[in-house]
Design an enzyme around this catalytic site. Structure first.
Site, short mmCIF file in Angstrom:
data_model
loop_
_atom_site.label_atom_id
_atom_site.label_comp_id
_atom_site.label_asym_id
_atom_site.label_seq_id
_atom_site.Cartn_x
_atom_site.Cartn_y
_atom_site.Cartn_z
CE1 TYR A 165 93.27 85.70 2.15
CE2 TYR A 165 94.71 85.80 4.01
CZ TYR A 165 94.48 85.31 2.53
OH TYR A 165 95.50 84.92 1.87
CE1 TYR A 194 97.94 84.76 6.29
CE2 TYR A 194 97.89 86.19 4.29
CZ TYR A 194 97.90 84.88 4.93
OH TYR A 194 97.53 83.65 4.13
CG HIS A 236 99.92 84.46 -0.27
ND1 HIS A 236 100.14 84.91 0.83
CD2 HIS A 236 98.70 83.82 -0.24
CE1 HIS A 236 99.18 84.34 1.88
NE2 HIS A 236 98.15 83.80 1.16
NE ARG A 264 102.02 81.28 3.62
CZ ARG A 264 101.31 81.16 2.46
NH1 ARG A 264 100.13 81.10 2.37
NH2 ARG A 264 102.23 80.96 1.54
CG HIS A 302 95.12 81.99 -1.75
ND1 HIS A 302 95.39 80.83 -1.11
CD2 HIS A 302 95.22 83.00 -0.77
CE1 HIS A 302 96.12 81.06 0.09
NE2 HIS A 302 96.00 82.27 0.47
FE LIG Z 1 96.62 83.46 2.21
#
Ligand SMILES: [Fe+3]
Lengths: 241, 199
Positions: free
Chosen positions: A107, A146, A159, A156, A161
């Site tokens: 991110y 990740y 995905h 995870r 959000h």
């Molecule tokens: Fe996330």
């Protein structure tokens, strides 16, 4: 007219607030029951956002970080769908916001120190308004899976959000879209906060070849349902009538 | 077998996660310029009528730690009790704000106008309040609550009246700390746990 109080949330379809498998939820979930009441104007009204506030590239995450100068790295995808209420009616002109990791699973956030590098051409945020039929679309890249600190080796699934407003503050919803066929979905403690597998499946977007564009991008379809409102027909009769 | 109800089910919630700010408050996340016109930066603009106030507080987890990553949205009417978009509403009150706990101190600050009272559909007058929605990593479904004010008459508010354990009413009431200054702490769990709503 469906302008009465909001239909109460069916908490059974939502994740358990307290779930020891997702460790951070343990100190961050209320112990005491919620206070359940009919909605009032504070929940039945909400902010609106006009088209004038959006930029032309706001729903194109491949290009918006560089303002069109250079495309992001990764697998090009179209994420699209409709926003509906529980009566199946489209929710037009409502703001949909998304954020996600880059193709490597990193991110663009000061708190994310994962080994995978930042993509200089990818910010990871987008937004759009639904059209008159409740439809929305984003052009983006498929986010990478990740690892995250929870149990010793939790990852995870891929995905995106998603935050949706609806037409009233009581409809406010944040969720995540997963991708069909991802083997990490059944291993993820956050996905597993939803105890009913059929409900979790509703967060998994199918590959939508009909909406894909040859030689350009694949498509995934993700419909979102917000709370509806009850009929107000008898609401104004005094008590006891 | 019976006929099918022609209804859909709400989409299940998932946590906003630790990186919610890049999508909803990009400037706070260090990504200024993501959007030209970021939403929710202030619930009021210059010229808003009424008393401008500041509400400061923290969101505490069950261990008493002030969370550094909480993100809150607020929604309220103007000083006359009208919501944005309603006839006669103050054009300088959008009523919507997004604010985050400070990454160092864990404190948030909401600068807004004191809201007016709004009646329910049944005609009962509610005491002035601001609706809140709290999300963060570890919160699996956003938490609804309200800010009421110590210096208003809260005695006939229909929501506060429904709180059985009377000492808990206090968890929804902002304390006056100075002229135009209030303190409102949110406790997710344990002693002094905030009353969260399902409305
Ligand atoms: Fe996330």
């Amino acid at each position: 007219m469906l302008d009465g109080p909001l239909i109460p949330r069916n908490r059974a379809i939502h994740p358990d607030p307290y779930d020891p498998g997702y460790k951070t939820s343990v100190p961050r979930s209320p112990n005491l029951p919620l206070l359940s009441l009919d909605s009032t104007p504070s929940e039945e009204t909400g902010p609106t956002f006009g088209h004038s506030r959006l930029g032309a590239l706001d729903n194109n995450l491949i290009l918006n970080w560089t303002r069109g100068a250079a495309p992001a790295v990764g697998e090009r995808i179209l994420m699209h769908g409709r926003v509906l209420d529980e009566h199946g009616r489209p929710v037009p002109n409502t703001l949909v916001e998304i954020w996600q990791a880059n193709a490597g699973g990193r991110y663009r956030h000061k708190k994310d120190g994962y080994l995978a590098p930042l993509d200089p051409n990818f910010g990871g945020a987008g937004r759009t308004l639904t059209d008159e039929y409740g439809r929305y679309q984003f052009l983006t890249i498929r986010p990478g899976a990740y690892p995250w600190p929870n149990r010793a080796n939790d990852w995870r699934p891929m995905h995106i959000h998603i935050s949706v407003f609806g037409h009233s503050f009581g409809q406010r919803l944040i969720t995540q879209m997963y991708f069909e066929g991802d083997p990490l979905i059944p291993l993820c403690p956050i996905a597993a906060t939803i105890k009913n597998r059929a409900q979790l499946d509703r967060l998994v977007a199918p590959l939508d070849m009909a909406a894909s564009k040859p030689l350009d991008y694949l498509a995934y379809k993700f419909d979102i349902v917000l709370r509806g409102r009850r009929q107000s027909m008898f609401e104004n009769k005094p008590e006891g009538m | 077998m019976v006929q099918k109800l022609d209804m859909l089910q709400e989409t299940p919630s998932q946590t906003a996660g630790p990186y919610v700010h890049i999508g909803m408050m990009p400037t706070y996340a260090g990504n200024a310029g993501t959007f030209d016109d970021e939403i929710g930066t202030s619930p009021i603009s210059d010229g808003a009528q009424g008393d401008v106030i500041e509400i400061t507080g923290s969101v505490y987890d069950g261990t008493g730690w002030a969370m550094r990553d909480a993100l809150i949205e607020s929604w309220q009417p103007d000083a006359q009790g009208k919501f944005a978009g309603q006839d006669g509403a103050d054009p300088n009150v959008s009523g919507f704000c997004r604010f985050a706990a400070d990454a160092e101190s864990g404190e948030f600050c909401l600068r807004t106008v004191k809201p007016g009272a709004v009646a329910t559909a049944g005609g009962t007058l509610q005491a002035p309040h601001i609706a809140l929605w709290i999300v963060a990593r570890g919160i699996n479904i956003g938490l609804q609550t309200r800010i009421y004010f110590e210096d208003e008459d809260n005695s006939n508010d229909p929501v506060l009246a429904r709180i059985e354990q009377r000492p808990r009413v206090d968890t929804l009431i902002a304390k006056k700390t100075g002229p135009g200054q209030y303190r409102f702490d949110i406790r997710l769990q344990g002693a002094g746990e905030t009353v969260f709503l399902d409305m």
